[in-house]
Enzyme design. Sequence first.
Site, short mmCIF file in Angstrom:
data_model
loop_
_atom_site.label_atom_id
_atom_site.label_comp_id
_atom_site.label_asym_id
_atom_site.label_seq_id
_atom_site.Cartn_x
_atom_site.Cartn_y
_atom_site.Cartn_z
N LYS A 38 3.74 -15.31 1.36
CA LYS A 38 3.76 -15.94 0.13
C LYS A 38 4.94 -16.15 -0.12
O LYS A 38 5.43 -15.72 -1.24
CB LYS A 38 2.75 -15.40 -0.82
CG LYS A 38 1.28 -15.40 -0.76
CD LYS A 38 0.71 -16.53 -0.99
CE LYS A 38 0.50 -16.85 -2.46
NZ LYS A 38 0.20 -18.07 -2.94
N ASP A 83 -10.50 -9.29 7.71
CA ASP A 83 -11.91 -9.20 7.24
C ASP A 83 -12.66 -10.58 7.12
O ASP A 83 -13.86 -10.69 7.44
CB ASP A 83 -12.31 -8.44 5.63
CG ASP A 83 -12.39 -7.06 6.00
OD1 ASP A 83 -11.94 -6.51 7.01
OD2 ASP A 83 -12.88 -6.47 5.09
N TYR A 96 0.75 -1.12 -0.28
CA TYR A 96 0.07 0.00 0.00
C TYR A 96 0.74 1.29 0.21
O TYR A 96 0.38 2.22 -0.27
CB TYR A 96 -0.99 0.13 1.15
CG TYR A 96 -2.09 -0.85 1.03
CD1 TYR A 96 -2.46 -1.71 -0.12
CD2 TYR A 96 -2.81 -1.37 2.27
CE1 TYR A 96 -3.21 -2.81 -0.05
CE2 TYR A 96 -3.69 -2.32 2.48
CZ TYR A 96 -3.93 -3.13 1.10
OH TYR A 96 -4.74 -3.97 0.92
N ASP A 141 -2.46 -18.03 1.32
CA ASP A 141 -3.96 -18.40 0.88
C ASP A 141 -4.37 -19.72 1.58
O ASP A 141 -5.44 -19.72 1.82
CB ASP A 141 -3.63 -18.76 -0.74
CG ASP A 141 -2.21 -19.44 -1.00
OD1 ASP A 141 -1.57 -19.75 0.08
OD2 ASP A 141 -2.28 -20.07 -2.01
N ASP A 162 -5.17 -7.21 5.77
CA ASP A 162 -6.36 -6.49 5.16
C ASP A 162 -7.65 -7.59 5.02
O ASP A 162 -8.80 -7.42 5.58
CB ASP A 162 -6.16 -5.51 4.15
CG ASP A 162 -7.10 -4.59 4.01
OD1 ASP A 162 -8.04 -4.36 4.72
OD2 ASP A 162 -6.98 -3.79 3.00
#
Length: 370
Positions: free
Chosen positions: A193, A254, A142, A226, A250
């Site tokens: 990852k 959620d 970001y 993942d 992020d």
Amino acid sequence: MVSKKLLLLPGDGIGPEAMAEVRKIIAYMNAELESGFELDEGLVGGSAYDAHGLAISEADMAKALASDAVLFGAVGGPKWDSVPYDLRPEAGLLRLRKDMELFANLRPAICYPALADSSSLKKEIVEGLDILIVRELTGGVYFGEPKEIRDLGNGQKRGIDTQVYDTYEIERISGVAFELARTRGNKVTSMEKRNVMKSGVLWNEVVTATHKAKYADVTLEHMLADAGGMQLVRWPKQFDVIVTDNLFGDMLSDIAAMLTGSLGMLPSASLGAPDARTGSRKALYEPVHGSAPDIAGTGAANPIAMIASFAMCLRYSFNMVVEADRLEAAIAGVLDDGIRTADIMSEGKTRVGTTEMGDAILAKFKALAA
Ligand code: NAD
């Protein structure tokens, strides 16, 4: 006595309505428990824009930097949809995070037994769930440079975001996760990852080295992000603390949030580095929800996320663990009694408004202290 300067920034929409319920709890704690909170208050978001033409004034920013903790309500609403981008309500929150250097975002996902039926997952998968996601908040994709849309000159454009992490950023966020794990289930799962990203390889190496150097007593496991997302919905109770970067955090936070039911239930904390002299961290506590303009002013807002954010403040900023446990138990107790705001209402329960929910939690909190 330890200083307990609290800055309240209620913000817009349901922010002030939810904050009013926290103010009652603080008033009781100061009067009856001699907790000694020194309260100050400021404007943020649309309310600050209306008063000062800024999403947060310099004076309120200075108050935030001088406080021991900030309690933040929510910002935004249709009234400010057309204000210039840099002055939009959310800019106040981003400025606070940046200037206070709040690099660690803590999002607990707790499923209260009384609400286990409101999750989209089966009751046995979520009942009694208590996990904590520690998300890196000031680095990664970001913020990394270059960040642009480049014109390639052949009718094509290229969108570029850059994932960057330095050793110190990974060390400090994993240090926060290990320290918090010691106060809970003593287990950290680090997610990245590393199979496809160099920043993931470094993340994995640095977390492993930090663990070996300082936190070998904590159980550490690594998981690809993942696979972590999949495991969060398959069997979330396998986790205690999850530490991950800004982007994966992020999304994973959620996903974890949805395990527990309503947005009106979810607190969060954002912490900075410990002060070299006092050891205390800059900190901001806020509900995950926004200003809910659709219900603002109707008295229907659920104040639990805001009250639970204050419980996190007691725990992490003031080490008031007994009071934090008691406040969380008061929330659970009121839910066990069948008291519900509209967002968590179900058949056979008693529907109440914001003030009644706050009063019920305060009454339970007092009873538990007796
Ligand atoms: P929202 O979280 O405000 O509301 C989403 C839905 O959840 C709405 O139907 C709302 O009524 C409900 N809801 C949220 N909190 C609730 C509570 N405590 N009790 C009962 N119901 C609740 O998200 P949105 O509608 O996407 O955004 C509204 C405004 O809030 C926008 O201006 C947005 O930019 C802003 N926002 C601010 C923050 C923040 O201050 N940190 C976060 C998210 C959105």
